[in-house]
Design a protein around this motif. Sequence first.
Motif, PDB file in Angstrom:
ATOM      1  N   ASP A 112       0.847  -1.189   0.000  1.00  0.00           N
ATOM      2  CA  ASP A 112       0.000   0.000   0.000  1.00  0.00           C
ATOM      3  C   ASP A 112       0.879   1.235   0.000  1.00  0.00           C
ATOM      4  OD1 ASP A 112      -2.635  -1.126   0.126  1.00  0.00           O
ATOM      5  OD2 ASP A 112      -2.171  -1.744   2.181  1.00  0.00           O
ATOM      6  N   LEU A 113       0.519   2.211  -0.825  1.00  0.00           N
ATOM      7  CA  LEU A 113       1.231   3.483  -0.900  1.00  0.00           C
ATOM      8  C   LEU A 113       0.469   4.512  -0.079  1.00  0.00           C
ATOM      9  CD1 LEU A 113       3.436   5.332  -2.186  1.00  0.00           C
ATOM     10  CD2 LEU A 113       1.757   5.820  -3.968  1.00  0.00           C
ATOM     11  N   ILE A 114       1.208   5.224   0.772  1.00  0.00           N
ATOM     12  CA  ILE A 114       0.622   6.298   1.570  1.00  0.00           C
ATOM     13  C   ILE A 114       1.524   7.516   1.419  1.00  0.00           C
ATOM     14  CG2 ILE A 114      -0.056   7.036   3.884  1.00  0.00           C
ATOM     15  CD1 ILE A 114      -0.254   3.983   4.549  1.00  0.00           C
ATOM     16  N   VAL A 115       0.925   8.650   1.066  1.00  0.00           N
ATOM     17  CA  VAL A 115       1.668   9.900   0.929  1.00  0.00           C
ATOM     18  C   VAL A 115       1.066  10.894   1.907  1.00  0.00           C
ATOM     19  CG1 VAL A 115       2.447  11.713  -0.622  1.00  0.00           C
ATOM     20  CG2 VAL A 115       2.046   9.412  -1.515  1.00  0.00           C
ATOM     21  N   LEU A 116       1.896  11.372   2.835  1.00  0.00           N
ATOM     22  CA  LEU A 116       1.466  12.328   3.841  1.00  0.00           C
ATOM     23  C   LEU A 116       2.172  13.659   3.620  1.00  0.00           C
ATOM     24  CD1 LEU A 116       1.709  10.037   6.995  1.00  0.00           C
ATOM     25  CD2 LEU A 116      -0.333  10.579   5.681  1.00  0.00           C
ATOM     26  N   GLY A 117       1.458  14.752   3.765  1.00  0.00           N
ATOM     27  CA  GLY A 117       2.032  16.083   3.654  1.00  0.00           C
ATOM     28  C   GLY A 117       2.137  16.726   5.030  1.00  0.00           C
ATOM     29  N   PHE A 118       3.166  17.554   5.217  1.00  0.00           N
ATOM     30  CA  PHE A 118       3.425  18.201   6.503  1.00  0.00           C
ATOM     31  C   PHE A 118       3.692  19.684   6.296  1.00  0.00           C
ATOM     32  CE2 PHE A 118       4.681  13.797   6.754  1.00  0.00           C
ATOM     33  CZ  PHE A 118       4.090  13.370   7.922  1.00  0.00           C
ATOM     34  N   ASP A 119       3.363  20.478   7.308  1.00  0.00           N
ATOM     35  CA  ASP A 119       3.535  21.923   7.209  1.00  0.00           C
ATOM     36  C   ASP A 119       4.954  22.389   7.514  1.00  0.00           C
ATOM     37  OD1 ASP A 119       0.883  22.299   6.504  1.00  0.00           O
ATOM     38  OD2 ASP A 119       0.229  22.444   8.589  1.00  0.00           O
ATOM     39  N   HIS A 120       5.778  21.535   8.106  1.00  0.00           N
ATOM     40  CA  HIS A 120       7.154  21.903   8.435  1.00  0.00           C
ATOM     41  C   HIS A 120       8.128  20.982   7.711  1.00  0.00           C
ATOM     42  CE1 HIS A 120       5.658  24.653  11.434  1.00  0.00           C
ATOM     43  NE2 HIS A 120       4.918  23.674  11.954  1.00  0.00           N
ATOM     44  N   VAL A 121       9.302  21.495   7.450  1.00  0.00           N
ATOM     45  CA  VAL A 121      10.288  20.761   6.652  1.00  0.00           C
ATOM     46  C   VAL A 121      10.764  19.485   7.350  1.00  0.00           C
ATOM     47  CG1 VAL A 121      12.586  20.916   5.591  1.00  0.00           C
ATOM     48  CG2 VAL A 121      11.050  22.867   5.516  1.00  0.00           C
ATOM     49  N   ASP A 122      10.871  19.494   8.668  1.00  0.00           N
ATOM     50  CA  ASP A 122      11.434  18.337   9.367  1.00  0.00           C
ATOM     51  C   ASP A 122      10.399  17.331   9.880  1.00  0.00           C
ATOM     52  OD1 ASP A 122      10.502  20.199  11.165  1.00  0.00           O
ATOM     53  OD2 ASP A 122      12.078  19.843  12.645  1.00  0.00           O
ATOM     54  N   ASP A 123       9.104  17.610   9.727  1.00  0.00           N
ATOM     55  CA  ASP A 123       8.075  16.705  10.250  1.00  0.00           C
ATOM     56  C   ASP A 123       8.053  15.346   9.558  1.00  0.00           C
ATOM     57  OD1 ASP A 123       7.314  18.530  12.110  1.00  0.00           O
ATOM     58  OD2 ASP A 123       5.465  19.147  11.107  1.00  0.00           O
TER      59      ASP A 123
END
Length: 178
Positions: free
Chosen positions: A3-14
């Motif tokens: 399964d492919l999961i792509v998560l986005g984050f508001d900070h560069v290091d998260d």
Amino acid sequence: MSDLIVLGFDHVDDAAKVLTECRVLQKEYLLDLEDAVVVTRDAQGKVHLHQSVNLEKAGASWGLLSGGFWGALVGLLCLNPLAGFLIGSAVGAGAGALSGKFSDYGIDDGFIKQLSDTIPPNTSALFILVRKSQPEKVLADLSQFKGHARILQTSLSPEAEEKLKAALGQVAAAQAKA
């Protein structure tokens, strides 16, 4: 099937923090990652890919060993095994690194670059390809990142995706918008 999961984050290091937590879960045999890529976009808008599997390094290591072996064997026939070992090692390491550079493993790099172009500057994304997991335990552990991550894309079933959204705190946010 993975399964492919792509998560986005508001900070560069998260994204790197979540990947570190996923590796801890992997050591506890709760998660089996096939591939993982952390993508960051700096203030100038430049995208940086941080692959979890360095194919150039792996190819160079394998090429060094196999080239050294075959070079020493050929050098032994020519009565100079040391020169054969050195030349074979150098040629093998170079060829292995070159083949590793042009290889792709796990998540398609073209897909990663295409989706990475959509993330804003000074943010990050985590692409993970999961072979298998213990969903309840993994989701409970990842709930510590509630409110920090948003789902960009997934190949999970609708039920599993809803559970992931709930663990990341997106269900409450989606209901509040409605």
